[in-house]
Design an enzyme around this catalytic site. Sequence first.
Site, PDB file in Angstrom:
ATOM      1  N   HIS A  49      23.945 -49.021 -16.760  1.00 38.43           N
ATOM      2  CA  HIS A  49      25.236 -49.215 -17.425  1.00 38.43           C
ATOM      3  C   HIS A  49      26.438 -48.833 -16.554  1.00 38.43           C
ATOM      4  O   HIS A  49      27.301 -49.669 -16.304  1.00 38.43           O
ATOM      5  CB  HIS A  49      25.236 -48.480 -18.771  1.00 38.43           C
ATOM      6  CG  HIS A  49      26.594 -48.367 -19.382  1.00 38.43           C
ATOM      7  ND1 HIS A  49      27.310 -49.479 -19.799  1.00 38.43           N
ATOM      8  CD2 HIS A  49      27.396 -47.303 -19.625  1.00 38.43           C
ATOM      9  CE1 HIS A  49      28.478 -49.082 -20.279  1.00 38.43           C
ATOM     10  NE2 HIS A  49      28.561 -47.774 -20.182  1.00 38.43           N
ATOM     11  N   HIS A  73      31.545 -42.459 -15.244  1.00 40.07           N
ATOM     12  CA  HIS A  73      32.321 -42.377 -16.489  1.00 40.07           C
ATOM     13  C   HIS A  73      31.581 -41.757 -17.674  1.00 40.07           C
ATOM     14  O   HIS A  73      32.205 -41.191 -18.553  1.00 40.07           O
ATOM     15  CB  HIS A  73      32.933 -43.733 -16.857  1.00 40.07           C
ATOM     16  CG  HIS A  73      32.013 -44.680 -17.568  1.00 40.07           C
ATOM     17  ND1 HIS A  73      31.288 -45.626 -16.908  1.00 40.07           N
ATOM     18  CD2 HIS A  73      31.724 -44.826 -18.880  1.00 40.07           C
ATOM     19  CE1 HIS A  73      30.580 -46.322 -17.780  1.00 40.07           C
ATOM     20  NE2 HIS A  73      30.822 -45.858 -18.989  1.00 40.07           N
ATOM     21  N   GLU A  77      30.029 -36.697 -20.660  1.00 38.63           N
ATOM     22  CA  GLU A  77      29.760 -36.746 -22.088  1.00 38.63           C
ATOM     23  C   GLU A  77      28.266 -36.661 -22.391  1.00 38.63           C
ATOM     24  O   GLU A  77      27.859 -36.084 -23.383  1.00 38.63           O
ATOM     25  CB  GLU A  77      30.349 -38.022 -22.692  1.00 38.63           C
ATOM     26  CG  GLU A  77      30.540 -37.867 -24.179  1.00 38.63           C
ATOM     27  CD  GLU A  77      31.240 -39.036 -24.828  1.00 38.63           C
ATOM     28  OE1 GLU A  77      31.823 -39.851 -24.092  1.00 38.63           O
ATOM     29  OE2 GLU A  77      31.179 -39.129 -26.056  1.00 38.63           O
ATOM     30  N   ASP A  78      27.459 -37.275 -21.533  1.00 36.52           N
ATOM     31  CA  ASP A  78      26.034 -37.419 -21.873  1.00 36.52           C
ATOM     32  C   ASP A  78      25.088 -36.534 -21.071  1.00 36.52           C
ATOM     33  O   ASP A  78      23.884 -36.594 -21.273  1.00 36.52           O
ATOM     34  CB  ASP A  78      25.595 -38.882 -21.655  1.00 36.52           C
ATOM     35  CG  ASP A  78      26.392 -39.849 -22.509  1.00 36.52           C
ATOM     36  OD1 ASP A  78      26.983 -39.383 -23.504  1.00 36.52           O
ATOM     37  OD2 ASP A  78      26.425 -41.046 -22.189  1.00 36.52           O
ATOM     38  N   ASP A 139      33.590 -50.752 -19.078  1.00 38.03           N
ATOM     39  CA  ASP A 139      32.593 -50.112 -19.928  1.00 38.03           C
ATOM     40  C   ASP A 139      32.313 -50.983 -21.158  1.00 38.03           C
ATOM     41  O   ASP A 139      31.177 -51.283 -21.500  1.00 38.03           O
ATOM     42  CB  ASP A 139      33.167 -48.748 -20.350  1.00 38.03           C
ATOM     43  CG  ASP A 139      32.299 -48.003 -21.341  1.00 38.03           C
ATOM     44  OD1 ASP A 139      31.084 -47.951 -21.122  1.00 38.03           O
ATOM     45  OD2 ASP A 139      32.850 -47.469 -22.332  1.00 38.03           O
ATOM     46  N   ASP A 260      44.975 -79.157 -25.596  1.00 38.05           N
ATOM     47  CA  ASP A 260      44.733 -78.444 -24.337  1.00 38.05           C
ATOM     48  C   ASP A 260      43.312 -77.907 -24.241  1.00 38.05           C
ATOM     49  O   ASP A 260      43.063 -76.910 -23.581  1.00 38.05           O
ATOM     50  CB  ASP A 260      45.756 -77.328 -24.141  1.00 38.05           C
ATOM     51  CG  ASP A 260      45.654 -76.269 -25.216  1.00 38.05           C
ATOM     52  OD1 ASP A 260      44.989 -76.529 -26.239  1.00 38.05           O
ATOM     53  OD2 ASP A 260      46.224 -75.185 -25.026  1.00 38.05           O
TER      54      ASP A 260
HETATM   55 MN    MN Z   1      29.910 -46.165 -20.954  1.00 38.98          MN
END
Ligand code: MN
Length: 521
Positions: A49, A73, A77-78, A139, A260
């Site tokens: 990811h 990123h 958090e994880d 993300d 269009d």
């Molecule tokens: Mn993520």
Amino acid sequence: MRGRVENLLEKIHSYNPKADLDMVRLAFEFAEHAHKGQMRSSGEPYIIHPLAAAEILADMKLPTNIIIAGLLHDVPEDTPVTIADIRKNFGDDVASMVSGITKLGKLKYRGVDRYIENLRKMFVAMASDVRVIMIKFADRIHNLETLGALPPNKQKRVAMESLEIYAPIANRLGMNEMRTRIEDLAFRYAMPKEYEWASSLASKAASAKERYIARIKSVIEKDLRDAHLPIVQIQGRVKHLYSLYQKLLKHERDIVQIHDLVALRVLMPSVGDCYAALGIIHQRWKPLSGRIKDYIAQPKPNGYKSLHTTVFCDEGEIVEFQIRTVEMHEEAERGIAAHWRYDEDGKQAQAALAAQLGWVKDLAENQRQIRDNDAYLESLETMKIDVFQNRIFVFTPKGDVIDLPEGATPVDFGYAIHTDIGNTCVGARVNDQIVSLDSPLHSGDYCEIIVDKNRKAPNPDWLTFIKTSHARSHIRTMAKSKLNKWLKDLSDAEDGEQKKYVPPSAKTARNPKSRKQKPSK
Ligand code: MN
């Protein structure tokens, strides 16, 4: 996986030969180690990811620090690894971006508040460092690409959030490529039936039209060459699915009315060549009246520049042409991200953002000032309205262009020019016709505000029809201070002075036509 990392490094090197590739490789290894043992819902190793997000950022040709932050990123958090660890290894700049994303990502609100709260976080993050939003987009795109692995209710929520928050912000930042990617990915999960309907309709119509467009392309190519105009490229572009769908809804779901679906995009070396090409096209085919749009002289609020014309083409078909320079094209597709090419630390891009989008700063500033919770929620509502409504351009008598949300009135226009004009306006002339203050303005209108210098304050009734939060806050402030003054005068009078006071509402009722609310002296 190793091969994929090498590809990423090669891609970065191709647009940025000076990039510190070792640092990018290090960031990948750092993240891989931190996420060791973690899996995505799809069963793949988690590191896929952040790596995919980094690839999307590299597709946008962004500087290495953003890509490094993209790789890292989800780490704080994880995993047990902290922002401090990231700072130690990758420096302050990367750490501050990662911490921005982490703050943005920790949001777990449910219900209506969730949407608004997410929106607020996005704006606050964007105002402090717009690069955080780029990473958030990358993300989100990868999460949308892999949405199939999630349960249906979650799919729908993520998809709706993408359509309602992410895509409009990408649009406001002029990032067309990002916006169309997000919209088309989210569309399928947000409205599966409508997606099926629109995509089968579009593929049938487009394949028929593409052959025709190829013919028209060679006709105009020859005309331009005969006129000795240097063409960079002529390309047929197919309207992306979600915007086609929205247009279909406006036209009785009838694809015949969409002119269009396939357009011809003509890229020219200079602005002068663009206008010359427009002339050549109009010599061959007659333009539809009212459909020639000069976004070069008058760019859209998000900075979009191009000439558009729709012509009666061969065999009775109607075809749209979009004519622009290569730079304009680059800006139209990449928007704010186009400013980064030679700008490693993103200062230029942040400055461009501040200049083009003063509203981002204003909004974030408003957020900080509001303490009272109800007022705060209400301000978020109006902020949502300001940013996501379609915009119109209205001209001042001097020819300046004022950018307003759709449905804005002369009062909004007045306040957009100057607070005093808003506070003292009593009438308006639109395209030389006197109109009431609540009549909606339209793009291209000329508007002149009639003011009465003696007017002391705006009319609180205006709050029922105005469309901008800017006007709203000024009217509120004035109404409040006027009320305070009136109360003060009243108490002064009770102290013995013989004055007669007329409350504002009584005055309005007695003289409804002028709507003047001058308290008696
Ligand atoms: Mn993520």
